[in-house]
Design an enzyme around this catalytic site. Structure first.
Site, mmCIF file in Angstrom:
data_model
loop_
_atom_site.group_PDB
_atom_site.id
_atom_site.type_symbol
_atom_site.label_atom_id
_atom_site.label_comp_id
_atom_site.label_asym_id
_atom_site.label_seq_id
_atom_site.Cartn_x
_atom_site.Cartn_y
_atom_site.Cartn_z
ATOM 1 N N LEU A 106 0.807 -1.153 0.161
ATOM 2 C CA LEU A 106 0.171 -0.023 -0.251
ATOM 3 C C LEU A 106 0.951 1.404 0.095
ATOM 4 O O LEU A 106 0.913 2.089 0.947
ATOM 5 C CB LEU A 106 -0.902 0.110 1.342
ATOM 6 C CG LEU A 106 -2.140 -1.216 0.987
ATOM 7 C CD1 LEU A 106 -2.872 -1.031 2.488
ATOM 8 C CD2 LEU A 106 -3.317 -0.776 -0.114
ATOM 9 N N HIS B 119 9.467 1.092 -22.751
ATOM 10 C CA HIS B 119 8.621 2.352 -22.707
ATOM 11 C C HIS B 119 9.364 3.467 -21.784
ATOM 12 O O HIS B 119 9.599 4.743 -22.073
ATOM 13 C CB HIS B 119 7.267 2.166 -21.984
ATOM 14 C CG HIS B 119 6.551 3.300 -21.205
ATOM 15 N ND1 HIS B 119 7.072 3.665 -19.952
ATOM 16 C CD2 HIS B 119 5.665 4.114 -21.775
ATOM 17 C CE1 HIS B 119 6.434 4.940 -19.722
ATOM 18 N NE2 HIS B 119 5.304 5.059 -20.610
ATOM 19 N N ASN B 120 10.025 2.956 -20.508
ATOM 20 C CA ASN B 120 10.854 3.934 -19.770
ATOM 21 C C ASN B 120 12.011 4.334 -20.557
ATOM 22 O O ASN B 120 12.272 5.668 -20.229
ATOM 23 C CB ASN B 120 11.234 3.225 -18.625
ATOM 24 C CG ASN B 120 10.151 3.168 -17.644
ATOM 25 O OD1 ASN B 120 8.913 3.140 -18.175
ATOM 26 N ND2 ASN B 120 10.267 2.946 -16.347
ATOM 27 N N GLU C 114 10.877 7.078 -22.684
ATOM 28 C CA GLU C 114 10.696 8.289 -21.948
ATOM 29 C C GLU C 114 12.062 8.892 -21.683
ATOM 30 O O GLU C 114 12.000 10.217 -21.658
ATOM 31 C CB GLU C 114 9.943 7.789 -20.569
ATOM 32 C CG GLU C 114 9.939 8.616 -19.631
ATOM 33 C CD GLU C 114 9.200 7.968 -18.272
ATOM 34 O OE1 GLU C 114 8.203 7.176 -18.337
ATOM 35 O OE2 GLU C 114 9.866 8.521 -17.354
ATOM 36 N N ARG D 222 40.410 -5.146 -39.120
ATOM 37 C CA ARG D 222 40.568 -6.489 -38.104
ATOM 38 C C ARG D 222 41.150 -7.639 -38.822
ATOM 39 O O ARG D 222 41.732 -8.379 -38.141
ATOM 40 C CB ARG D 222 38.954 -6.851 -38.175
ATOM 41 C CG ARG D 222 38.051 -5.909 -37.181
ATOM 42 C CD ARG D 222 36.518 -6.364 -37.176
ATOM 43 N NE ARG D 222 36.395 -7.440 -36.111
ATOM 44 C CZ ARG D 222 35.972 -8.501 -36.638
ATOM 45 N NH1 ARG D 222 35.357 -8.690 -37.653
ATOM 46 N NH2 ARG D 222 35.728 -9.448 -35.817
ATOM 47 N N SER E 19 2.182 2.128 -16.001
ATOM 48 C CA SER E 19 2.989 3.315 -16.151
ATOM 49 C C SER E 19 1.579 4.526 -15.778
ATOM 50 O O SER E 19 0.667 4.391 -16.207
ATOM 51 C CB SER E 19 3.412 3.531 -17.460
ATOM 52 O OG SER E 19 3.876 4.826 -17.774
ATOM 53 N N LYS F 159 7.492 -2.414 -20.670
ATOM 54 C CA LYS F 159 7.511 -1.458 -19.738
ATOM 55 C C LYS F 159 9.081 -0.836 -19.817
ATOM 56 O O LYS F 159 9.136 0.420 -19.506
ATOM 57 C CB LYS F 159 7.140 -1.889 -18.397
ATOM 58 C CG LYS F 159 7.256 -0.779 -17.463
ATOM 59 C CD LYS F 159 6.312 0.304 -17.863
ATOM 60 C CE LYS F 159 6.133 1.237 -16.643
ATOM 61 N NZ LYS F 159 7.075 1.797 -15.719
HETATM 62 P P1 NBP Z 1 7.935 1.422 -3.373
HETATM 63 O O1 NBP Z 1 8.679 0.965 -4.507
HETATM 64 O O2 NBP Z 1 8.397 2.496 -2.481
HETATM 65 O O3 NBP Z 1 7.470 0.174 -2.642
HETATM 66 C C1 NBP Z 1 6.945 0.316 -1.429
HETATM 67 C C2 NBP Z 1 6.062 -0.732 -0.820
HETATM 68 O O4 NBP Z 1 6.948 -2.133 -0.877
HETATM 69 C C3 NBP Z 1 5.483 -0.649 0.548
HETATM 70 O O5 NBP Z 1 4.186 -1.331 0.424
HETATM 71 C C4 NBP Z 1 6.411 -1.443 1.263
HETATM 72 O O6 NBP Z 1 5.982 -1.997 2.537
HETATM 73 C C5 NBP Z 1 6.573 -2.693 0.496
HETATM 74 N N1 NBP Z 1 8.109 -3.467 0.693
HETATM 75 C C6 NBP Z 1 9.295 -2.913 0.734
HETATM 76 BR BR1 NBP Z 1 9.763 -1.249 0.277
HETATM 77 N N2 NBP Z 1 10.033 -4.087 1.261
HETATM 78 C C7 NBP Z 1 9.254 -4.881 1.532
HETATM 79 C C8 NBP Z 1 9.326 -6.469 1.997
HETATM 80 N N3 NBP Z 1 10.776 -6.902 2.290
HETATM 81 N N4 NBP Z 1 8.545 -6.980 2.080
HETATM 82 C C9 NBP Z 1 7.144 -6.721 1.811
HETATM 83 N N5 NBP Z 1 6.830 -5.385 1.451
HETATM 84 C C10 NBP Z 1 7.633 -4.612 1.331
HETATM 85 O O7 NBP Z 1 6.333 1.787 -3.844
HETATM 86 P P2 NBP Z 1 5.605 2.512 -5.154
HETATM 87 O O8 NBP Z 1 6.340 3.845 -5.390
HETATM 88 O O9 NBP Z 1 4.198 2.469 -5.196
HETATM 89 O O10 NBP Z 1 6.059 1.545 -6.309
HETATM 90 C C11 NBP Z 1 5.520 0.128 -6.351
HETATM 91 C C12 NBP Z 1 6.073 -0.742 -7.290
HETATM 92 O O11 NBP Z 1 5.633 0.193 -8.736
HETATM 93 C C13 NBP Z 1 7.688 -0.227 -7.728
HETATM 94 O O12 NBP Z 1 8.065 -1.541 -8.217
HETATM 95 C C14 NBP Z 1 7.954 0.447 -8.480
HETATM 96 O O13 NBP Z 1 8.957 0.900 -9.147
HETATM 97 C C15 NBP Z 1 6.654 0.746 -9.704
HETATM 98 N N6 NBP Z 1 6.184 1.812 -9.992
HETATM 99 C C16 NBP Z 1 6.096 2.906 -9.468
HETATM 100 C C17 NBP Z 1 5.742 4.091 -10.034
HETATM 101 C C18 NBP Z 1 5.510 5.542 -9.274
HETATM 102 O O14 NBP Z 1 5.276 6.596 -9.955
HETATM 103 N N7 NBP Z 1 5.990 5.387 -8.034
HETATM 104 C C19 NBP Z 1 5.316 4.150 -11.340
HETATM 105 C C20 NBP Z 1 5.152 3.131 -12.044
HETATM 106 C C21 NBP Z 1 5.812 1.820 -11.442
HETATM 107 P P3 NBP Z 1 6.158 -1.301 3.978
HETATM 108 O O15 NBP Z 1 4.997 -0.103 3.886
HETATM 109 O O16 NBP Z 1 6.099 -2.124 4.877
HETATM 110 O O17 NBP Z 1 7.399 -0.280 3.859
#
Ligand code: NBP
Length: 483
Positions: free
Chosen positions: A10, A186-187, A190, A446, A128, A183
């Site tokens: 979350l 895509h990045n 970007e 070469r 994304s 994806k």
């Molecule tokens: P984060 O990448 O910051 O991850 C946070 C979540 O991972 C929290 O729920 C955290 O739980 C959990 N977590 C971690 Br950190 N270590 C853990 C572990 N050992 N066991 C279980 N849970 C763990 O979150 P986000 O920015 O929402 O991104 C989520 C995914 O989506 C990532 O892979 C990210 O690269 C991708 N993404 C992000 C975006 C963006 O704009 N942010 C866009 C597209 C894709 P906790 O609350 O207990 O620490």
């Protein structure tokens, strides 16, 4: 067991995806490692929704309808494997695990296979659009076990962004890690788009001395035409933003770029697959160079550039040259990205739907643009199109605009303004359209120093020759040494 899907993680992406699913009538169960966040979420953002909280993975799984669908939105990397290990004992054959994080495609290849052996259907999906996209309609790029797709299709397509005619920006991409691969590309694209916009900005700012207000007007105008896209739109907005003292905020932001690695992954994959994806490579390196701020400050004191060079005299003509250079370079970047997708598809035996990928990127994601509709059209016209540059719309633009593109770059070089992405795009264009490149000399070298052999234009391909260039070497040629 009444929930349609369970989501673990979350943070910003997870919360917003859950709220989006809820809006579309799906009942979602949620869990997070730090369990207090489940209660906080239910008491705050999710108040008044039908979202159900779970305080353990076991409880989460118990809440789900069969086949159970468990989506992970956690940090990419080992965390995903750890979470899969935690969830697995509670699932049964036919259940589905979805990883929606930015995972490396090779990890998704591995997970799809390992879970299939246990009877679990895995989906690795790119999502994304950032926070806003997750909440109101992301671009979703799912791949993995094809047997899982019918079980998640309705949810994914309901929450995805829609293009004008209502088509969702989500479709099945392909087997194993194909979704995460797409994806990743895509990045990478970007990165390229952002770098191209930065170079246009630099040319207009330093070349003609435009102020942020003037730049706002130029980019807002560009956004009404061929360049219409999310990134051009936000660029125009950025130039208009004032700091608390009323001065443009853009001028106060430090010029050192960060990166999280997906551009680098794309460039590495391009090297691995032998595809000349030069523009994304330059975009990654431009970020690296920007990060060397202290060194650049030192170098700026001793390394000189051109002096006494007059700025272009016809300002409107120069703005148009830069716009055309940006558009042409963007076409090259997407052509290169699609070359990489094509090769990765071949290498991994993924049956990638090229037009469908353009459609998935058409809305919801960071690179969304009107231009992607043209790519979709090109693949609709010819599913087996070898290269985007061979589509008559795209080569028509390049043929029409290339004089402007070259003029903009002549000015850039004369003024000493770095344009690595514009320049590499033009070099690629000139290389790709050249029937005879100087690689004949390369092969001769070469063969000279390493007896690597060469093919001849007057002999069939596949027949190799070695010349004793100095009269001193032997007649043995190399077959194993590839320098
Ligand atoms: P984060 O990448 O910051 O991850 C946070 C979540 O991972 C929290 O729920 C955290 O739980 C959990 N977590 C971690 Br950190 N270590 C853990 C572990 N050992 N066991 C279980 N849970 C763990 O979150 P986000 O920015 O929402 O991104 C989520 C995914 O989506 C990532 O892979 C990210 O690269 C991708 N993404 C992000 C975006 C963006 O704009 N942010 C866009 C597209 C894709 P906790 O609350 O207990 O620490």
């Amino acid at each position: 067991a009444s929930c349609d899907i369970g989501l673990i993680g979350l943070a910003v992406m997870g919360q917003n995806l859950v709220l989006n699913m809820n809006d579309h009538g799906f009942k979602v169960a949620v869990f997070n490692r730090t369990v207090s966040k489940v209660d906080d979420f239910l008491a705050d953002e999710a108040k008044g929704t039908q979202i159900v909280g779970a305080h353990s993975i076991e409880e989460l799984v118990r809440l789900l309808k069969r086949p159970r669908r468990v989506m992970l939105m956690v940090k990419a990397g080992d965390t995903v494997d750890q979470m899969i290990d935690h969830v697995l004992p509670h699932l049964e054959a036919g259940d589905i695990i979805i990883d929606g994080g930015n995972s490396l495609f090779t990890d998704s290849n591995r997970r799809t296979k390992a879970l299939a052996e246990k009877g679990i259907l895995f989906i690795g999906t790119g999502v994304s659009g950032g926070e806003e996209g997750a909440r109101f309609g992301p671009s979703i790029m799912p791949g993995g076990n094809p047997a899982a797709w019918p079980h998640v299709k309705d949810i994914f397509q309901a929450i995805a962004a829609k293009v004008d005619d209502g088509t969702p920006c989500c479709d099945w991409v392909g087997e194993d890690g194909a979704g995460h691969y797409v994806k990743m590309v895509h990045n990478g694209i970007e990165y390229g788009d952002i770098q191209l916009i930065c170079e246009a900005y630099d040319l207009l700012k330093r070349g003609l001395g435009f102020t942020p207000d003037e730049l706002h007007d130029i980019f807002a105008e560009w956004n009404k035409g061929e360049l219409d896209s999310f990134l051009i739109e936000i660029t125009a907005e950025i130039f208009a933003k004032k700091d608390e003292d009323g001065k443009p905020l853009i001028d106060k932001i430090l010029d050192t770029a960060g990166q999280k690695g997906t551009g680098k992954w794309t460039a590495i994959s391009a090297l691995d697959l032998g595809q000349p994806v030069t523009l994304i490579g330059e975009a990654v390196f431009a970020r690296c160079l920007s990060a060397l701020k202290d060194e650049r400050i030192e170098a700026s004191k001793v390394l000189t550039g051109p002096s006494g060079v007059a700025a272009p005299s016809d300002r409107d003509a120069f703005i148009e040259d830069v716009r055309r250079a940006l558009y042409c370079s963007k076409i090259i970047s997407y052509a290169q990205g699609y070359m990489l997708l094509r090769e990765a598809g071949k290498e991994n035996h993924w049956n990638l739907n090229m037009g469908g990928i353009a459609l998935m990127w058409r809305g919801g994601c960071i690179i969304r643009s009107r231009f992607l509709g043209k790519i979709k059209e090109a693949y609709d016209k010819n599913h087996a199109l070898d290269n985007l540059l061979l589509d008559n719309f795209f080569f028509g633009v390049l043929n029409q605009y290339q004089a402007s593109w070259r003029k903009a770059l002549v000015h850039a070089i004369e003024l000493g303004i770095p344009t690595p992405a514009f320049t590499t795009a033009l070099a690629f264009y000139d290389g790709y359209r050249t029937e005879r490149l100087p690689a004949n000399l390369l092969q001769a070298q070469r063969d000279f120093f390493g007896a690597h052999t060469y093919e001849r234009i007057d002999q069939p391909r596949g027949k190799f020759f070695h010349t004793n260039w100095t009269g001193r070497g032997g007649r043995v040629s190399s077959t194993t040494y590839n320098a």
